[in-house]
Design a protein around this motif. Structure first.
Motif, short mmCIF file in Angstrom:
data_model
loop_
_atom_site.label_atom_id
_atom_site.label_comp_id
_atom_site.label_asym_id
_atom_site.label_seq_id
_atom_site.Cartn_x
_atom_site.Cartn_y
_atom_site.Cartn_z
N ALA A 142 0.84 -1.20 0.00
CA ALA A 142 0.00 0.00 0.00
C ALA A 142 0.87 1.25 0.00
CB ALA A 142 -0.93 -0.01 1.22
N TYR A 143 0.41 2.26 -0.73
CA TYR A 143 1.12 3.54 -0.82
C TYR A 143 0.12 4.67 -0.58
CZ TYR A 143 4.49 0.52 -3.17
OH TYR A 143 5.36 -0.49 -3.47
N LYS A 144 0.59 5.66 0.16
CA LYS A 144 -0.29 6.79 0.49
C LYS A 144 0.38 8.09 0.09
CE LYS A 144 -2.84 8.87 4.37
NZ LYS A 144 -3.13 8.75 5.83
N PHE A 145 -0.38 8.91 -0.65
CA PHE A 145 0.08 10.24 -1.07
C PHE A 145 -0.84 11.29 -0.46
CE2 PHE A 145 1.20 7.18 -4.31
CZ PHE A 145 2.48 7.55 -4.72
N MET A 146 -0.26 12.28 0.22
CA MET A 146 -1.04 13.42 0.70
C MET A 146 -0.87 14.54 -0.33
SD MET A 146 -2.64 12.53 3.37
CE MET A 146 -3.28 14.17 3.73
N VAL A 147 -1.95 14.87 -1.01
CA VAL A 147 -1.90 15.83 -2.12
C VAL A 147 -2.61 17.11 -1.69
CG1 VAL A 147 -2.33 16.18 -4.57
CG2 VAL A 147 -1.95 13.87 -3.70
N TYR A 148 -1.89 18.24 -1.79
CA TYR A 148 -2.41 19.53 -1.33
C TYR A 148 -2.47 20.53 -2.48
CZ TYR A 148 -0.83 17.62 3.19
OH TYR A 148 -0.61 16.82 4.29
N ALA A 149 -3.59 21.24 -2.59
CA ALA A 149 -3.67 22.36 -3.52
C ALA A 149 -2.88 23.53 -2.94
CB ALA A 149 -5.13 22.76 -3.73
N TYR A 150 -2.26 24.30 -3.82
CA TYR A 150 -1.59 25.51 -3.35
C TYR A 150 -1.74 26.62 -4.37
CZ TYR A 150 2.54 25.44 -6.44
OH TYR A 150 3.38 25.50 -7.52
N ARG A 151 -1.57 27.85 -3.91
CA ARG A 151 -1.52 29.03 -4.76
C ARG A 151 -0.19 29.74 -4.54
NH1 ARG A 151 -6.40 31.25 -6.67
NH2 ARG A 151 -8.31 30.28 -5.90
N GLU A 152 0.20 30.53 -5.51
CA GLU A 152 1.32 31.43 -5.28
C GLU A 152 0.86 32.53 -4.33
OE1 GLU A 152 4.26 30.94 -6.28
OE2 GLU A 152 4.01 29.45 -7.88
N ALA A 153 1.74 33.00 -3.48
CA ALA A 153 1.40 34.10 -2.58
C ALA A 153 1.15 35.37 -3.39
CB ALA A 153 2.52 34.33 -1.58
N ASP A 154 0.23 36.21 -2.91
CA ASP A 154 0.04 37.54 -3.49
C ASP A 154 1.13 38.45 -2.93
OD1 ASP A 154 -2.37 37.29 -5.10
OD2 ASP A 154 -3.41 36.93 -3.21
N HIS A 155 1.79 39.19 -3.81
CA HIS A 155 2.88 40.07 -3.39
C HIS A 155 2.43 41.52 -3.29
CE1 HIS A 155 5.34 36.62 -3.88
NE2 HIS A 155 5.45 36.68 -5.18
N ALA A 156 2.95 42.21 -2.31
CA ALA A 156 2.83 43.66 -2.19
C ALA A 156 4.19 44.15 -1.70
CB ALA A 156 1.72 44.05 -1.22
N TYR A 157 4.38 45.48 -1.70
CA TYR A 157 5.69 46.01 -1.31
C TYR A 157 5.52 47.16 -0.33
CZ TYR A 157 7.56 43.25 -5.14
OH TYR A 157 7.91 42.19 -5.96
N GLN A 158 6.11 46.98 0.85
CA GLN A 158 6.15 48.05 1.85
C GLN A 158 7.35 48.94 1.54
OE1 GLN A 158 3.89 48.49 4.59
NE2 GLN A 158 4.91 50.49 4.57
N MET A 159 7.10 50.23 1.42
CA MET A 159 8.17 51.16 1.05
C MET A 159 8.29 52.27 2.08
SD MET A 159 7.74 51.44 -3.08
CE MET A 159 7.92 49.95 -4.09
N SER A 160 9.49 52.75 2.24
CA SER A 160 9.74 53.88 3.13
C SER A 160 10.77 54.81 2.48
CB SER A 160 10.24 53.42 4.50
OG SER A 160 11.48 52.76 4.39
N VAL A 161 10.64 56.10 2.78
CA VAL A 161 11.53 57.10 2.19
C VAL A 161 11.57 58.31 3.12
CG1 VAL A 161 9.68 58.15 0.83
CG2 VAL A 161 12.05 58.36 0.06
N ARG A 162 12.66 59.09 3.09
CA ARG A 162 12.79 60.24 3.98
C ARG A 162 13.02 61.52 3.17
NH1 ARG A 162 16.95 57.39 6.21
NH2 ARG A 162 18.29 59.25 6.33
#
Length: 341
Positions: A142-162
């Motif tokens: 017997a063989y068992k596979f755990m199969v999971y759906a996944y998505r790519e992460a949504d990206h955003a960008y935190q920015m700082s400036v002076r």
């Protein structure tokens, strides 16, 4: 035992794939020390009688072929093999329209959806024939596979400036930041990205060489979800993370270029407030990830897909765009991808 029999290999000789990530038609794997690199190119994942094998499939794509044997057995002659594949809901997968099941026991799940996540088990029965007596012995593994759906992460960008300013109590400080936001939004609006969470603070800073100075510390987030982003995604079949992530990356690059050239920009755009000046090399950018509802990251449970947003498992849920699946108060919840309990 003679022809067609399977010698009992020591554990060290059994090869297995520990985990596989499938993305956009290609496989990336975390190979064990004994794993053949050839497995990656073949888009196949072999079972292991000693433990379950984790497989990660990007939503709406096809899984790799799950092979109903380990790699060592695949190199042998097998007499009268018979394969029985059972899906996560306990049903026989033979004849199901959403699977490709070959005569050699390989299973591909097509158009993978969240609800298809779970345990896929295969029972392989075959015969071993004794050379001297011709006695047939039935073998079952017997063989068992755990199969999971996944998505790519949504990206955003935190920015700082002076920016340097004449004094922290000037009204023009706030007007300057408002104008800055408008200009940044104008240069990224065609990418359906926008500036959110913009804020600033003014601090007085004593420096050894120049005495007391005043600086504006400006922070903002570049988000790929400006009004109209859904319409862009309607043109893309199934999944949209690849499109939104590419657009927000382009927006971040444009803003970075803007601040790199800001001395010239200030000279022409901000002539009404010439006392506010960009602090050289103060621009910084930090990528931030978020997951769609029903998905989250877990570096411990899914080490081989640590950067992925993996479907929340039974007993957990994610109602928002954070990166962690929360534990349900009701332990009876058995659904994958829950957005509430």
């Amino acid at each position: 035992a003679g022809g067609g029999g399977r010698p009992r290999c020591p554990p060290g000789a059994l090869l297995a794939v520990a985990a596989v990530v499938v993305a956009a038609g290609w496989v990336r794997a975390e190979p064990s020390a004994e794993q053949s690199i050839d497995l990656i190119g073949k888009n196949e994942v072999y079972g292991d009688t000693r433990h379950e094998v984790s497989v990660y499939v990007k939503v709406f794509s096809n899984s790799p072929f799950l092979v109903c044997m380990d790699l060592a057995l695949s190199q042998e002659r097998i007499i009268d093999p018979n394969y029985l594949w059972i899906g996560p809901d306990g049903s026989n997968l033979q004849g199901q329209r959403y699977v490709n099941l070959t005569e050699t026991g390989k299973l591909m799940v097509m158009g993978f959806r969240v609800s298809m996540s779970g345990a896929y088990t295969c029972t392989l029965s075959h015969k071993v024939i004794e050379t001297t007596t011709q006695e047939e012995i039935e073998m079952v593994e017997a063989y068992k596979f755990m199969v999971y759906a996944y998505r790519e992460a949504d990206h955003a960008y935190q920015m700082s400036v002076r920016f340097s300013t004449m004094h922290c109590r000037l009204k023009t400080n706030g007007l300057f930041v408002e104008m800055l936001n408008k200009i940044l939004n104008s240069i990224i609006s065609h990418l359906t990205c926008h500036i959110t969470g913009s804020s600033y603070k003014c601090h007085s800073i004593r420096t050894p060489k120049n005495g007391l100075q005043h600086e504006l510390f400006v922070n903002f987030l570049v988000s790929p979800f400006a009004p109209g982003w859904q319409e862009v995604c309607h043109k893309v079949p199934y999944d949209c993370e690849d499109v939104t992530n590419r657009r927000v990356r382009q927006a971040a690059e444009r803003i970075g270029k803007f601040f790199h050239q800001l001395k010239q920009v200030l000279k022409y755009e901000f002539h009404t407030v010439p006392t506010i000046q960009y602090v050289d090399n103060s621009f910084s950018m930090t990528p931030l990830d978020s997951c769609r509802p029903g998905f989250g990251k877990n570096h411990h449970t899914h080490q081989n897909c640590a950067s992925c947003c993996v479907v929340c498992g039974p007993g957990t849920y994610s109602p928002n765009n954070e990166v962690t699946c929360q534990t349900c108060a009701n332990p009876q919840a058995r659904m994958y991808g829950a957005q509430s309990c």
